[in-house]
Design an enzyme around this catalytic site. Structure first.
Site, short mmCIF file in Angstrom:
data_model
loop_
_atom_site.label_atom_id
_atom_site.label_comp_id
_atom_site.label_asym_id
_atom_site.label_seq_id
_atom_site.Cartn_x
_atom_site.Cartn_y
_atom_site.Cartn_z
N SER A 139 0.87 -1.18 0.00
CA SER A 139 0.00 0.00 0.00
C SER A 139 0.91 1.22 0.00
O SER A 139 2.08 1.13 0.35
CB SER A 139 -0.84 0.00 1.29
OG SER A 139 -1.40 1.28 1.53
N TYR A 152 -1.83 -1.65 10.56
CA TYR A 152 -1.82 -1.80 9.10
C TYR A 152 -0.51 -1.24 8.52
O TYR A 152 0.14 -1.88 7.69
CB TYR A 152 -3.03 -1.02 8.54
CG TYR A 152 -3.22 -1.13 7.04
CD1 TYR A 152 -3.98 -2.15 6.50
CD2 TYR A 152 -2.66 -0.19 6.18
CE1 TYR A 152 -4.18 -2.24 5.13
CE2 TYR A 152 -2.85 -0.28 4.81
CZ TYR A 152 -3.61 -1.30 4.29
OH TYR A 152 -3.80 -1.39 2.93
#
Ligand code: NAD
Length: 257
Positions: A139, A152
């Site tokens: 990401s 995350y």
């Protein structure tokens, strides 16, 4: 660009939905046989049924036994593994002092330890054929941070470290290892975030996209899963055999400023 993956054998995790589903469909359309893995068996079975020569294996990538079983079953079904796409993931948004410890560990287990285990169990099969592709769906949050997403972001930063290290080990053995780092992609997870944030902030869904999600972007729209899949497909092609150990940015200009 036409990519031919006829005869290649692939594993895609998190393949029941969103980006993973688009990647599995892209690989299958290019001729690869894919084992789709996910927690969600109902959706996964449905997706796999429509893909020629593909199968679904219910897998919790947070479980070491499930990861081992996934690779063993792929080898049993298809005779080996040439492509691994570590995509399964989830988000938890909370300030660090409120993030449940078990939840923090779970996110690391799914997005980092699971990717490590599947790499470990499948890479010897790639070495055997002197050809392999590992694509880790990281990401933009593998490179930069935002508040309230510590688990995350730690997992995705770790995934980039794993990507670079394995790339160095595997380069001479015909195996490339890359990470794709997208900004916001229109998937069920993001659509839910849009709806939730619209409620919390008392603004419209369009305003959430414009003012919150695209505030830093130069291309002012959400990415589509098919765009990430096209990039993954390119990384699996022979044309990309010189690209390894890299964080492939797909961030709509987010980090340019
Ligand atoms: P999604 O929720 O549509 O798909 C994620 C899939 O992973 C689901 O099918 C889910 O069941 C599966 N999954 C979750 N935990 C699992 C587990 N323990 N074992 C097996 N499967 C599990 O989400 P998505 O947006 O397609 O996300 C896919 C990947 O892309 C994730 O790693 C996410 O971090 C990454 N990503 C997404 C975006 C975005 O904006 N959507 C941006 C950058 C990166």
């Amino acid at each position: 660009m036409h990519v031919d993956l006829t005869g290649r054998r692939a594993i895609v995790t998190g393949a029941s939905s969103g980006i993973g589903r688009a990647v599995a469909e892209g690989l299958a359309a290019a001729g690869a046989r894919v084992v789709l893995a996910d927690l969600d068996a109902e959706a996964g079975e449905r997706v796999a049924r429509d893909l020629h020569g593909c199968a679904f294996q219910r897998t919790d990538v947070a479980s070491r036994d499930d990861c081992r079983r996934l690779v063993d079953r792929t080898v049993e079904l298809l005779g080996g593994v040439d492509i691994l796409v570590n995509n399964a993931g989830l988000q938890h948004v909370a300030p660090i002092e409120e993030l449940p410890e078990e939840r923090w560990e779970h996110l690391i287990r799914v997005m980092l330890i699971g990717a490590f285990l599947l790499t470990m169990y499948s890479i010897s099969h790639m070495y055997r054929g002197h050809w392999g592709r590992i694509v880790n769906i990281a990401s933009i949050h593998g490179l930069v941070a935002s508040p309230y997403k510590s688990a995350y972001i730690a997992a995705k930063h770790g995934l980039l470290g794993l990507t670079k290290t394995v790339a160095l080990e595997a380069g001479e053995k015909g195996v490339t290892v890359n990470a794709i780092c997208p900004a916001y992609v229109r998937t069920p997870v993001v659509e839910k975030q849009i709806a939730d944030q619209a409620k919390v902030h008392g603004i419209s869904e369009n305003e959430v996209i414009e003012r919150i999600m695209l505030a830093r972007a130069a291309v002012r729209r959400l990415l589509e899963p098919s765009e990430v899949a096209a990039y993954a497909l390119f990384l699996c092609s022979d044309a990309a055999s010189g690209i390894t150990g890299a964080a492939q940015l797909m961030d709509a200009g987010w980090t340019a400023r």
